[in-house]
Design an enzyme around this catalytic site. Sequence first.
Site, PDB file in Angstrom:
ATOM      1  N   THR A 104       0.842  -1.205   0.000  1.00  0.00           N
ATOM      2  CA  THR A 104       0.000   0.000   0.000  1.00  0.00           C
ATOM      3  C   THR A 104       0.873   1.249   0.000  1.00  0.00           C
ATOM      4  O   THR A 104       0.646   2.188  -0.780  1.00  0.00           O
ATOM      5  CB  THR A 104      -0.928  -0.017   1.234  1.00  0.00           C
ATOM      6  OG1 THR A 104      -1.717  -1.206   1.173  1.00  0.00           O
ATOM      7  CG2 THR A 104      -1.826   1.202   1.270  1.00  0.00           C
TER       8      THR A 104
ATOM      9  N   ALA B 170       6.439  -7.801   1.203  1.00  0.00           N
ATOM     10  CA  ALA B 170       7.090  -9.001   1.754  1.00  0.00           C
ATOM     11  C   ALA B 170       6.102 -10.119   2.092  1.00  0.00           C
ATOM     12  O   ALA B 170       6.387 -11.295   1.868  1.00  0.00           O
ATOM     13  CB  ALA B 170       7.887  -8.621   3.005  1.00  0.00           C
TER      14      ALA B 170
ATOM     15  N   THR C 231      13.025   5.502  10.905  1.00  0.00           N
ATOM     16  CA  THR C 231      13.984   4.430  11.197  1.00  0.00           C
ATOM     17  C   THR C 231      13.576   3.160  10.461  1.00  0.00           C
ATOM     18  O   THR C 231      12.404   2.771  10.480  1.00  0.00           O
ATOM     19  CB  THR C 231      14.031   4.180  12.724  1.00  0.00           C
ATOM     20  OG1 THR C 231      14.442   5.397  13.335  1.00  0.00           O
ATOM     21  CG2 THR C 231      14.989   3.052  13.081  1.00  0.00           C
TER      22      THR C 231
ATOM     23  N   CYS D 107      -9.297  -7.289   1.797  1.00  0.00           N
ATOM     24  CA  CYS D 107      -9.713  -6.014   2.407  1.00  0.00           C
ATOM     25  C   CYS D 107     -11.154  -5.672   2.071  1.00  0.00           C
ATOM     26  O   CYS D 107     -11.725  -4.794   2.682  1.00  0.00           O
ATOM     27  CB  CYS D 107      -8.764  -4.891   1.999  1.00  0.00           C
ATOM     28  SG  CYS D 107      -7.918  -5.152   0.480  1.00  0.00           S
TER      29      CYS D 107
HETATM   30  N1  PLP Z   1      -1.396  -4.487  -4.382  1.00  0.00           N
HETATM   31  C1  PLP Z   1      -1.881  -5.720  -4.574  1.00  0.00           C
HETATM   32  C2  PLP Z   1      -2.055  -6.230  -5.964  1.00  0.00           C
HETATM   33  C3  PLP Z   1      -2.220  -6.514  -3.475  1.00  0.00           C
HETATM   34  O1  PLP Z   1      -2.724  -7.732  -3.679  1.00  0.00           O
HETATM   35  C4  PLP Z   1      -2.045  -5.987  -2.173  1.00  0.00           C
HETATM   36  C5  PLP Z   1      -2.471  -6.761  -0.994  1.00  0.00           C
HETATM   37  O2  PLP Z   1      -3.361  -7.577  -1.066  1.00  0.00           O
HETATM   38  C6  PLP Z   1      -1.517  -4.702  -2.034  1.00  0.00           C
HETATM   39  C7  PLP Z   1      -1.195  -3.976  -3.156  1.00  0.00           C
HETATM   40  C8  PLP Z   1      -1.302  -4.097  -0.688  1.00  0.00           C
HETATM   41  O3  PLP Z   1      -0.164  -4.668  -0.086  1.00  0.00           O
HETATM   42  P1  PLP Z   1       0.053  -4.590   1.486  1.00  0.00           P
HETATM   43  O4  PLP Z   1      -0.905  -5.554   2.108  1.00  0.00           O
HETATM   44  O5  PLP Z   1       1.488  -4.999   1.696  1.00  0.00           O
HETATM   45  O6  PLP Z   1      -0.176  -3.181   1.901  1.00  0.00           O
END
Ligand code: PLP
Length: 389
Positions: free
Chosen positions: A72, A196, A233, A322
């Site tokens: 994100t 990660a 940090t 989400c």
């Molecule tokens: N982009 C994609 C295609 C994802 O599938 C996700 C998480 O499901 C994200 C971005 C967001 O990643 P994070 O959960 O590390 O914030």
Amino acid sequence: MRRAYLDNNATTPLLPEVFEAMRPHFLERFGNASSIHQQGQQARSAVEHAREQVAELLNCRAAEIVFTSGGTEGDNLALFGLVQPGDHVITSAIEHHAVLNSCNRLEQMGCSVTYVPVDGRSLVDPDDVRRALRPETKLISIMMANNETGVLQPVAEIGKLAAETDVYFHTDAVQAAGKVPLEVKEIGCDLLTISAHKIHGPQGTGALFVRKGTLLQPLFYGGRHERSRRAGTENLAGIVGLGRAAEIARQGFSDESVARMKGLRDSLEKAILEGIEQVAVNGAGAPRVPNTANISFDCIEGEAMVIALDLKGLSVSTGAACSSGAIEPSHVLTAMGLSADRARGSIRFSLGKQTTAEDVDFARSLVPDVAARLREISPVYKKSASALS
Ligand code: PLP
């Protein structure tokens, strides 16, 4: 009770080797990478080693890697770091909300955004991207692999187009990393996001590839960490975990673990297609990552199926984690042309490196029964069955 986890696109379990690499950095090797003393130097060298490991996965220079708190943040840094009010952005209708909601915010800030459509296989047509270009287009942001369907976009073609027209190109490769080789030069991108926890590393850590010479406004103001591109940090243990996970992800293309995952995914898909009527693979016919099967089950409510399978020990998902609990059907599946009902009846099975043949057999044994039971109580299914007979 036996359990199998087939929701690896939501998050993957940490590999024991990754945990072992991280462990000392919670305890004796805890330094702040900006400190001058010995503990600081140890931390700095661990961070820089991880940077090399991530750079090797992406085939770029270590200095082009900025550590972030995850996918994100990487997506937000790419978009808000580059785009100014008055600029135009091209993205697709099927991006993750980390990109889509950032684009919505950019629109509120005085930018304009074009959301290019996808076809029935959820593929973006590079010609649509070309047609959307304007003199004020600053950035194209098109994901590499979709989190719901696993469909791979023609990013190299889009990268070529971006280079020819002198527009920046960002790709969200969160769901592609570790599943298909990532070569930033072949993709032709200026910015690329990874996370990660989608490659068996820790949650809350990620990286953004920023091509040398690409000037980004930081999201946070503070110290000069990460060459002034990301103040704060460094998350030492998390970064070390990402580095080790990136190293293992790269090995996966030569040690057969990715090929094994594909074999298991294909066998699961085949069993469901052959064993259950009125099902379809979403994104079939398009290039896809090897771990994802998104299947629509006619006359079944996806949420009900997720709950029924969970009660029997199988963890799967209806789409993006989400948006769980949301009543709205998936924006990805509806953008591909699925009806709201079909989109709501779609289940994502996503495998990981830890997935075994027994896990897949377990899923194969549960899904047909659960589907049959849910259809038995579905008035819609009864109606469609009597219409057929
Ligand atoms: N982009 C994609 C295609 C994802 O599938 C996700 C998480 O499901 C994200 C971005 C967001 O990643 P994070 O959960 O590390 O914030």
